[in-house]
Design an enzyme around this catalytic site. Structure first.
Site, PDB file in Angstrom:
ATOM      1  CG  ASP A   1      -1.927   1.027   1.319  1.00  0.00           C
ATOM      2  OD1 ASP A   1      -2.398   1.456   0.245  1.00  0.00           O
ATOM      3  OD2 ASP A   1      -2.304   1.439   2.441  1.00  0.00           O
ATOM      4  CG  HIS A   2      -0.422   4.903   0.314  1.00  0.00           C
ATOM      5  ND1 HIS A   2      -0.832   5.935  -0.501  1.00  0.00           N
ATOM      6  CD2 HIS A   2      -1.527   4.505   0.992  1.00  0.00           C
ATOM      7  CE1 HIS A   2      -2.116   6.151  -0.313  1.00  0.00           C
ATOM      8  NE2 HIS A   2      -2.566   5.291   0.571  1.00  0.00           N
TER       9      HIS A   2
ATOM     10  CG  HIS B   1      -5.132   8.235   3.762  1.00  0.00           C
ATOM     11  ND1 HIS B   1      -4.546   8.908   2.715  1.00  0.00           N
ATOM     12  CD2 HIS B   1      -5.314   6.973   3.333  1.00  0.00           C
ATOM     13  CE1 HIS B   1      -4.386   8.081   1.698  1.00  0.00           C
ATOM     14  NE2 HIS B   1      -4.842   6.896   2.041  1.00  0.00           N
TER      15      HIS B   1
ATOM     16  CG  HIS C   1      -6.197   4.987  -1.429  1.00  0.00           C
ATOM     17  ND1 HIS C   1      -5.068   4.537  -0.793  1.00  0.00           N
ATOM     18  CD2 HIS C   1      -6.173   4.433  -2.669  1.00  0.00           C
ATOM     19  CE1 HIS C   1      -4.381   3.761  -1.610  1.00  0.00           C
ATOM     20  NE2 HIS C   1      -5.030   3.687  -2.756  1.00  0.00           N
TER      21      HIS C   1
ATOM     22  CB  ALA D   1     -13.011   3.854   1.754  1.00  0.00           C
ATOM     23  CB  SER D   2     -12.193   4.303   7.626  1.00  0.00           C
ATOM     24  OG  SER D   2     -11.310   3.197   7.634  1.00  0.00           O
TER      25      SER D   2
ATOM     26  CG  ASP E   1      -4.809   1.413   8.422  1.00  0.00           C
ATOM     27  OD1 ASP E   1      -5.020   0.611   9.351  1.00  0.00           O
ATOM     28  OD2 ASP E   1      -3.722   2.008   8.294  1.00  0.00           O
ATOM     29  CB  THR E   2      -9.215   4.854   9.929  1.00  0.00           C
ATOM     30  OG1 THR E   2      -8.122   5.588   9.364  1.00  0.00           O
ATOM     31  CG2 THR E   2      -9.736   5.591  11.144  1.00  0.00           C
TER      32      THR E   2
HETATM   33  P1  13P Z   1      -8.669   5.025   5.996  1.00  0.00           P
HETATM   34  O1  13P Z   1      -7.747   5.880   6.787  1.00  0.00           O
HETATM   35  O2  13P Z   1      -9.933   5.733   5.658  1.00  0.00           O
HETATM   36  O3  13P Z   1      -8.928   3.698   6.626  1.00  0.00           O
HETATM   37  O4  13P Z   1      -7.935   4.730   4.578  1.00  0.00           O
HETATM   38  C1  13P Z   1      -6.972   3.724   4.485  1.00  0.00           C
HETATM   39  C2  13P Z   1      -6.235   3.755   3.194  1.00  0.00           C
HETATM   40  O5  13P Z   1      -6.578   4.424   2.240  1.00  0.00           O
HETATM   41  C3  13P Z   1      -5.041   2.903   3.102  1.00  0.00           C
HETATM   42  O6  13P Z   1      -4.391   3.053   1.887  1.00  0.00           O
HETATM   43  O1  G3H Z   2      -3.062   4.949   3.800  1.00  0.00           O
HETATM   44  C1  G3H Z   2      -2.327   4.736   4.744  1.00  0.00           C
HETATM   45  C2  G3H Z   2      -2.614   3.654   5.679  1.00  0.00           C
HETATM   46  O2  G3H Z   2      -3.581   4.061   6.597  1.00  0.00           O
HETATM   47  C3  G3H Z   2      -1.346   3.167   6.317  1.00  0.00           C
HETATM   48  O3  G3H Z   2      -0.903   3.995   7.328  1.00  0.00           O
HETATM   49  O4  G3H Z   2       1.536   4.352   6.837  1.00  0.00           O
HETATM   50  O5  G3H Z   2       0.623   4.584   9.176  1.00  0.00           O
HETATM   51  O6  G3H Z   2       0.815   2.333   8.116  1.00  0.00           O
HETATM   52  P1  G3H Z   2       0.610   3.830   7.897  1.00  0.00           P
HETATM   53 ZN    ZN Z   3      -4.522   5.057   1.136  1.00  0.00          ZN
END
Ligand code: 13P
Ligand code: G3H
Ligand code: ZN
Length: 305
Positions: free
Chosen positions: A80-81, A178, A208, A210-211, A253-254
């Site tokens: 991711d990212h 995010h 992204h 999307a929580s 993630d959130t």
């Molecule tokens: P959230 O912070 O909304 O969960 O997004 C997570 C995300 O985009 C991880 O790449």
């Molecule tokens: O989009 C980012 C994710 O929430 C990951 O976050 O880099 O703190 O692991 P992190």
């Molecule tokens: Zn993201």
């Protein structure tokens, strides 16, 4: 089984559902999301950020997900990212089945050139590539609504970018951010912009940030002492609209972090004499599994694995 992302994303785009892409940093989160996907018979994208790799180690994460992928559902291991080309190359060579190159903060031409480079590396290993065009960030990063608008994905540019880079999927910016604090005022996703993008871009589209910042989990965490203030997430109705108009991978993630936090706080409050970490972490696994299962129902990925 472990599969490239495009294997689960193409049917999702065609049949109007979305595959949950869930961030994990440790064994507890991995167990929770795999148990959820197995129970719901949902395909799943297990994703690790560069931060997760720094925390847990790439080899540990790959080894754990390879074991988890023995579950009777399609599992994708996704970076991711990815911003660091060295980490991306390492992930491709060592067993990730999908990588994101996030060049969204770079000038257009540099994003294009580096994405093409990543696609070339990935093709040789049958690894899928997610690219990003437009900026998905925290709302604080934008000074005004007009400024925020200027950072959202331009549909024509997105189409040109997807065609030239030959990426598998494309992350777009339509108003999400995010973290737990996504909106200052009303929650708003630019669904009209998404419709235009989806008309021109036939690749699976990625959402992204999307929580939903689910109320029950926030309440539970706050009851046990967390201070979350004006946390606000994406509405379920907006998620449904996004899926209807081409979004086929949704990143969460959130919501999992909130569930983990709520579970740990609850355990610490209620099991004051317990010193067994396995017992103290069990409520966190249960809550993360429940969150993951709710997402699979909302994203309509249930039964598609
Ligand atoms: P959230 O912070 O909304 O969960 O997004 C997570 C995300 O985009 C991880 O790449
Ligand atoms: O989009 C980012 C994710 O929430 C990951 O976050 O880099 O703190 O692991 P992190
Ligand atoms: Zn993201």
């Amino acid at each position: 089984m472990l599969v490239p992302a495009i294997k689960v994303l193409k049917p999702a785009r065609e049949r109007h559902y979305a595959v949950p892409a869930l961030n994990i940093n440790n064994l507890e989160a991995l167990k929770a999301v795999i148990q959820a996907a197995t129970k719901m018979r949902s395909p799943i994208i297990v994703q690790t950020s560069e931060g997760a790799i720094e925390y847990a180690g790439m080899d540990y994460l790959i080894a754990m997900v390879k074991v988890a992928a023995k579950a009777p559902i399609p599992v994708v291991l996704h970076l991711d990212h990815g911003k660091d080309l060295k980490i991306i190359k390492q992930a491709i060579q060592n067993g990730y089945t999908s990588v994101m190159f996030d060049g969204s903060a770079l000038p257009y031409k540099e994003n294009l050139a580096k994405t093409k480079q990543v696609v070339a590396w990935a093709r040789a290993k049958k690894v899928s590539v997610e690219a990003e065009i437009g900026a998905i960030a925290g709302i604080e990063d934008f000074v005004s609504v007009a400024d925020k608008d200027a950072h959202l994905t331009n549909p024509e540019q997105a189409a040109k970018f997807a065609k030239e880079t030959k990426c598998d999927s494309l992350a777009v910016a339509i108003g999400t951010a995010h973290g737990a604090y996504k909106f200052k005022g009303e929650t708003h996703l630019d669904i009209e912009r998404l419709k235009k993008i989806a008309k021109l871009v036939k690749n699976p589209i990625v959402l992204h940030g999307a929580s939903g910042v689910m109320e029950d989990v926030v309440k539970l965490a706050e009851y046990h002492g967390a201070k979350l203030g004006k946390a606000r997430g994406v509405l379920d109705e907006d998620i449904k609209q996004a899926i209807k108009f081409g979004v086929s991978k949704i990143n969460i993630d959130t919501d999992l972090r909130l569930a983990f936090t709520a579970g740990v706080r609850e355990a610490m409050d209620q099991m004051v004499t317990v010193i067994d970490p396995r017992k103290l972490l069990e409520p966190a696994i249960v809550l993360m599994r429940e969150v993951a299962m709710k997402k699979m129902i909302l994203f309509k990925s249930e039964g598609k694995g």
